[in-house]
Design a protein around this motif. Structure first.
Motif, PDB file in Angstrom:
ATOM      1  N   GLU A  62      15.189  51.515  89.681  1.00  0.00           N
ATOM      2  CA  GLU A  62      15.990  50.357  89.294  1.00  0.00           C
ATOM      3  C   GLU A  62      17.486  50.556  89.549  1.00  0.00           C
ATOM      4  O   GLU A  62      18.279  49.626  89.370  1.00  0.00           O
ATOM      5  CB  GLU A  62      15.792  50.066  87.805  1.00  0.00           C
ATOM      6  N   ALA A  63      17.866  51.758  89.948  1.00  0.00           N
ATOM      7  CA  ALA A  63      19.288  52.118  90.003  1.00  0.00           C
ATOM      8  C   ALA A  63      20.081  51.342  91.054  1.00  0.00           C
ATOM      9  O   ALA A  63      21.216  50.944  90.791  1.00  0.00           O
ATOM     10  CB  ALA A  63      19.438  53.620  90.227  1.00  0.00           C
ATOM     11  N   LYS A  64      19.516  51.117  92.225  1.00  0.00           N
ATOM     12  CA  LYS A  64      20.280  50.433  93.270  1.00  0.00           C
ATOM     13  C   LYS A  64      20.639  49.004  92.880  1.00  0.00           C
ATOM     14  O   LYS A  64      21.750  48.544  93.107  1.00  0.00           O
ATOM     15  CB  LYS A  64      19.537  50.465  94.603  1.00  0.00           C
ATOM     16  N   GLY A  65      19.716  48.296  92.289  1.00  0.00           N
ATOM     17  CA  GLY A  65      20.002  46.940  91.838  1.00  0.00           C
ATOM     18  C   GLY A  65      21.048  46.924  90.736  1.00  0.00           C
ATOM     19  O   GLY A  65      21.946  46.084  90.724  1.00  0.00           O
ATOM     20  N   ALA A  66      20.947  47.884  89.829  1.00  0.00           N
ATOM     21  CA  ALA A  66      21.923  47.981  88.741  1.00  0.00           C
ATOM     22  C   ALA A  66      23.288  48.374  89.278  1.00  0.00           C
ATOM     23  O   ALA A  66      24.318  47.913  88.780  1.00  0.00           O
ATOM     24  CB  ALA A  66      21.441  48.983  87.699  1.00  0.00           C
ATOM     25  N   LEU A  67      23.305  49.209  90.315  1.00  0.00           N
ATOM     26  CA  LEU A  67      24.570  49.596  90.935  1.00  0.00           C
ATOM     27  C   LEU A  67      25.242  48.383  91.571  1.00  0.00           C
ATOM     28  O   LEU A  67      26.461  48.208  91.448  1.00  0.00           O
ATOM     29  CB  LEU A  67      24.356  50.691  91.979  1.00  0.00           C
ATOM     30  N   ALA A  68      24.479  47.537  92.222  1.00  0.00           N
ATOM     31  CA  ALA A  68      25.047  46.329  92.834  1.00  0.00           C
ATOM     32  C   ALA A  68      25.690  45.451  91.757  1.00  0.00           C
ATOM     33  O   ALA A  68      26.781  44.907  91.957  1.00  0.00           O
ATOM     34  CB  ALA A  68      23.963  45.558  93.589  1.00  0.00           C
ATOM     35  N   GLU A  69      25.033  45.324  90.618  1.00  0.00           N
ATOM     36  CA  GLU A  69      25.591  44.545  89.504  1.00  0.00           C
ATOM     37  C   GLU A  69      26.893  45.179  89.012  1.00  0.00           C
ATOM     38  O   GLU A  69      27.894  44.495  88.787  1.00  0.00           O
ATOM     39  CB  GLU A  69      24.578  44.477  88.361  1.00  0.00           C
ATOM     40  N   LEU A  70      26.887  46.501  88.858  1.00  0.00           N
ATOM     41  CA  LEU A  70      28.087  47.202  88.404  1.00  0.00           C
ATOM     42  C   LEU A  70      29.238  47.010  89.386  1.00  0.00           C
ATOM     43  O   LEU A  70      30.361  46.722  88.981  1.00  0.00           O
ATOM     44  CB  LEU A  70      27.798  48.687  88.222  1.00  0.00           C
ATOM     45  N   GLU A  71      28.955  47.168  90.670  1.00  0.00           N
ATOM     46  CA  GLU A  71      30.010  47.015  91.677  1.00  0.00           C
ATOM     47  C   GLU A  71      30.598  45.610  91.651  1.00  0.00           C
ATOM     48  O   GLU A  71      31.806  45.430  91.803  1.00  0.00           O
ATOM     49  CB  GLU A  71      29.478  47.373  93.054  1.00  0.00           C
ATOM     50  N   LYS A  72      29.772  44.614  91.448  1.00  0.00           N
ATOM     51  CA  LYS A  72      30.260  43.229  91.342  1.00  0.00           C
ATOM     52  C   LYS A  72      31.196  43.088  90.148  1.00  0.00           C
ATOM     53  O   LYS A  72      32.294  42.537  90.259  1.00  0.00           O
ATOM     54  CB  LYS A  72      29.074  42.270  91.209  1.00  0.00           C
ATOM     55  N   GLU A  73      30.767  43.597  89.012  1.00  0.00           N
ATOM     56  CA  GLU A  73      31.577  43.486  87.804  1.00  0.00           C
ATOM     57  C   GLU A  73      32.878  44.279  87.918  1.00  0.00           C
ATOM     58  O   GLU A  73      33.937  43.825  87.477  1.00  0.00           O
ATOM     59  CB  GLU A  73      30.785  43.931  86.573  1.00  0.00           C
ATOM     60  N   LEU A  74      32.815  45.451  88.529  1.00  0.00           N
ATOM     61  CA  LEU A  74      34.031  46.243  88.703  1.00  0.00           C
ATOM     62  C   LEU A  74      34.988  45.577  89.676  1.00  0.00           C
ATOM     63  O   LEU A  74      36.211  45.656  89.502  1.00  0.00           O
ATOM     64  CB  LEU A  74      33.693  47.661  89.168  1.00  0.00           C
ATOM     65  N   GLY A  75      34.450  44.908  90.683  1.00  0.00           N
ATOM     66  CA  GLY A  75      35.296  44.166  91.614  1.00  0.00           C
ATOM     67  C   GLY A  75      36.054  43.062  90.901  1.00  0.00           C
ATOM     68  O   GLY A  75      37.258  42.875  91.125  1.00  0.00           O
ATOM     69  N   GLU A  76      35.363  42.344  90.026  1.00  0.00           N
ATOM     70  CA  GLU A  76      36.013  41.283  89.256  1.00  0.00           C
ATOM     71  C   GLU A  76      37.040  41.859  88.283  1.00  0.00           C
ATOM     72  O   GLU A  76      38.123  41.294  88.104  1.00  0.00           O
ATOM     73  CB  GLU A  76      34.966  40.459  88.514  1.00  0.00           C
ATOM     74  N   LEU A  77      36.728  42.991  87.685  1.00  0.00           N
ATOM     75  CA  LEU A  77      37.663  43.651  86.782  1.00  0.00           C
ATOM     76  C   LEU A  77      38.910  44.100  87.533  1.00  0.00           C
ATOM     77  O   LEU A  77      40.034  43.916  87.057  1.00  0.00           O
ATOM     78  CB  LEU A  77      36.989  44.847  86.102  1.00  0.00           C
ATOM     79  N   GLU A  78      38.727  44.657  88.707  1.00  0.00           N
ATOM     80  CA  GLU A  78      39.863  45.108  89.509  1.00  0.00           C
ATOM     81  C   GLU A  78      40.776  43.944  89.877  1.00  0.00           C
ATOM     82  O   GLU A  78      41.997  44.057  89.794  1.00  0.00           O
ATOM     83  CB  GLU A  78      39.370  45.819  90.772  1.00  0.00           C
ATOM     84  N   ILE A  79      40.196  42.823  90.261  1.00  0.00           N
ATOM     85  CA  ILE A  79      40.994  41.630  90.581  1.00  0.00           C
ATOM     86  C   ILE A  79      41.804  41.199  89.364  1.00  0.00           C
ATOM     87  O   ILE A  79      43.005  40.929  89.463  1.00  0.00           O
ATOM     88  CB  ILE A  79      40.087  40.487  91.079  1.00  0.00           C
ATOM     89  N   ALA A  80      41.159  41.156  88.205  1.00  0.00           N
ATOM     90  CA  ALA A  80      41.847  40.740  86.982  1.00  0.00           C
ATOM     91  C   ALA A  80      42.969  41.713  86.621  1.00  0.00           C
ATOM     92  O   ALA A  80      44.070  41.289  86.242  1.00  0.00           O
ATOM     93  CB  ALA A  80      40.850  40.629  85.832  1.00  0.00           C
ATOM     94  N   LEU A  81      42.712  43.005  86.758  1.00  0.00           N
ATOM     95  CA  LEU A  81      43.740  43.993  86.442  1.00  0.00           C
ATOM     96  C   LEU A  81      44.916  43.904  87.404  1.00  0.00           C
ATOM     97  O   LEU A  81      46.077  44.005  86.989  1.00  0.00           O
ATOM     98  CB  LEU A  81      43.150  45.400  86.462  1.00  0.00           C
ATOM     99  N   ASN A  82      44.629  43.710  88.675  1.00  0.00           N
ATOM    100  CA  ASN A  82      45.712  43.589  89.656  1.00  0.00           C
ATOM    101  C   ASN A  82      46.562  42.343  89.399  1.00  0.00           C
ATOM    102  O   ASN A  82      47.785  42.382  89.545  1.00  0.00           O
ATOM    103  CB  ASN A  82      45.164  43.594  91.082  1.00  0.00           C
ATOM    104  N   LYS A  83      45.930  41.242  89.007  1.00  0.00           N
ATOM    105  CA  LYS A  83      46.683  40.031  88.660  1.00  0.00           C
ATOM    106  C   LYS A  83      47.586  40.289  87.460  1.00  0.00           C
ATOM    107  O   LYS A  83      48.739  39.862  87.432  1.00  0.00           O
ATOM    108  CB  LYS A  83      45.734  38.868  88.356  1.00  0.00           C
ATOM    109  N   LEU A  84      47.049  40.984  86.477  1.00  0.00           N
ATOM    110  CA  LEU A  84      47.833  41.301  85.288  1.00  0.00           C
ATOM    111  C   LEU A  84      49.019  42.194  85.636  1.00  0.00           C
ATOM    112  O   LEU A  84      50.138  41.959  85.180  1.00  0.00           O
ATOM    113  CB  LEU A  84      46.949  41.969  84.239  1.00  0.00           C
TER     114      LEU A  84
END
Length: 91
Positions: A62-84
């Motif tokens: 199940e790890a690869k699918g969960a990794l894809a979810e994590l990478e998506k969420e981290l990408g969104e977090l990075e965008i939000a942090l950079n905006k801040l």
């Protein structure tokens, strides 16, 4: 900086999955979970928690699918942090 640590922790997760090392996956995901939890990033926290659980329970299929979810969420977090950071720099 925090964003660099995110990349390092994510790479640890990727390597653990590649090596099929459930213990390393659990530890790397746990570390990342703590980091994003300190920011209150609930979705990223949940994705890291899922990977931690996968490692703990040895469900590496199940790890690869969960990794894809994590990478998506981290990408969104990075965008939000950079905006801040940009907003803070402009003040």
């Amino acid at each position: 900086m925090f964003l660099e640590e995110l990349q390092e922790n994510t790479e640890g997760i990727v390597q653990a999955i590649r090596k099929k090392d459930a213990d390393a996956l659990e530890k790397a995901a746990h570390s990342l979970k703590g980091s994003v939890g300190n920011l209150g990033a609930k979705r990223a926290y949940g994705a890291a928690y899922r990977l931690e659980s996968i490692g703990k329970e040895g469900r590496l299929a199940e790890a690869k699918g969960a990794l894809a979810e994590l990478e998506k969420e981290l990408g969104e977090l990075e965008i939000a942090l950079n905006k801040l950071l940009k907003k803070i720099d402009n003040e």
